[in-house]
Write an enzyme that holds these catalytic residues in place. Sequence first.
Site, PDB file in Angstrom:
ATOM      1  N   ARG A  89      -7.414   2.036  -4.000  1.00 32.88           N
ATOM      2  CA  ARG A  89      -7.076   1.733  -2.593  1.00 32.88           C
ATOM      3  C   ARG A  89      -5.804   2.476  -2.180  1.00 32.88           C
ATOM      4  NH1 ARG A  89     -11.181   0.794  -3.612  1.00 32.88           N
ATOM      5  NH2 ARG A  89     -12.424  -1.108  -3.574  1.00 32.88           N
TER       6      ARG A  89
ATOM      7  N   SER B  50     -11.353  -7.452   3.045  1.00 35.40           N
ATOM      8  CA  SER B  50     -10.510  -7.895   1.923  1.00 35.40           C
ATOM      9  C   SER B  50      -9.043  -7.698   2.275  1.00 35.40           C
ATOM     10  CB  SER B  50     -10.839  -7.099   0.661  1.00 35.40           C
ATOM     11  OG  SER B  50     -12.199  -7.277   0.312  1.00 35.40           O
TER      12      SER B  50
ATOM     13  N   GLU C 150      -3.904  -5.104   1.211  1.00 35.80           N
ATOM     14  CA  GLU C 150      -4.599  -3.835   1.480  1.00 35.80           C
ATOM     15  C   GLU C 150      -4.202  -3.260   2.844  1.00 35.80           C
ATOM     16  OE1 GLU C 150      -8.718  -3.247   0.933  1.00 35.80           O
ATOM     17  OE2 GLU C 150      -8.802  -4.248  -1.014  1.00 35.80           O
TER      18      GLU C 150
END
Length: 344
Positions: A170, A244, A340
Site C-alpha cells: 500500500r 479498508s 491507508e
Amino acid sequence: MAENSAMQIEPDVSLKSLNTFGLPAVAGRLVRITSDADVRRVVDHPDLGRAPKFVLGGGSNVIFTRDMPELVLKVEVMGQRLVEERADAWIVEIGAGERWHDAVAWTLDQGWPGLENMALIPGTVGAAPVQNIGAYGLELQDRFESLDTVDLLTGRTVTLDAWQCRFGYRDSIFKGALAGKSVITRVRLRLPKPWQPILGYLDLERKMAETGCTTPDARTIFEWVCQIRRAKLPDPAHIGNVGSFFKNPVVTPEQCRDIIARDPHVVHYPMEDGHFKLAAGWLIDACGWKGKTIGHAGVYEKQALVLVNRGGAIGSEVQTLARAIQESVYGRFGIRLEPEPVVV
C-alpha cells in the site's frame, strides 16, 4: 477540454461529493485535468504555477479535516486502449481519471483477464499506483507495466517503470519523494498470457467449496470477488466510507507466535519473505469496536476494517475514532495500525 482551450479555474468548490466518505470541505480553487497539456497550463500560469497543489482522483483514499487553500487538481484524464499484444502479455493503457472497477470490467470484456481479483476496489486508475492497491492475493505491482506523470515544477511528461515507482505494501514513491510533486495521467498494465487464476484466499476457497467449481475462469472470479466485497463492504453511494481504513500490519515470525500464544484465533497470512500479515479487521473486532460510533463516524457492523459516515460526519470525528481504535489495538496487541487513506 481541447488542447488549445483556456484553463477553467473554478472558485469555492464543495468537495463533499468528490470524496467517498462524504466529508465537508471547500476547495478555494479547483482545476480539472483532462490531459498532460492541462497540467502544463497550470505549471506555466503566473499565479497558479507557484501555488501549493493537491491532486484529487476519485476521493476514495482521502479524509478531509479542513477546507483546502491549496489549488486542487481534479484528475479526469479518460481513455482505454490496447497498446500492444505480445506473445506473453497484453499491454493496456488507461486514463488516470477512469474508475478502477470500470477498467477491470473493460479488460475482461475484451477477453484480457488478469485484474479480476481487484474488482470493485473504489477509486480511479491514477490513484491505483499511488496506493499500490491490492485484494485477494493480487497487487497492482503484479500487473504493472509503466505510467506517465507530469512534473508539477517543470511541466515535463515522464514515464516511470515499476522499479522507479518504488512499490511497497500500500505504498509507492507517490506517497514519498513524489508526493504532491507530479500528476499521474495514464497507467499501462501488463496482463500475462497464459492466464493463471489466483485462488489462495480463504474467501475464494469458500466460494469454490460452495459452488463446487474448482477451476473458475476469470469472469467467475470477478463475479465472486464482487459478491464477497458487496457482502462485506458498504457502497459509498449509500454509506460514506473509503474502504479498508487501516493497513494489515506485517509482523515478524516471533511477534506472530507471541500473538497466537495469547489469541489462537488471530487471522494471519504467511508472506514470501518469512513475515506474517495480520488481519487488521480481526484485531479491531477483537477489541470490541465493530458497530461502535464516535460523533457521526462509526465502525461498520459487517467489517471492522471499514469506518463509515453515519450521516453528517466531519473529518475530525473520523480522526478521533481512528486514533481511539489505534490506541485500543496497541494496548491489547502491541501493534500500531497505520491508516491507508491520506488525512489532510
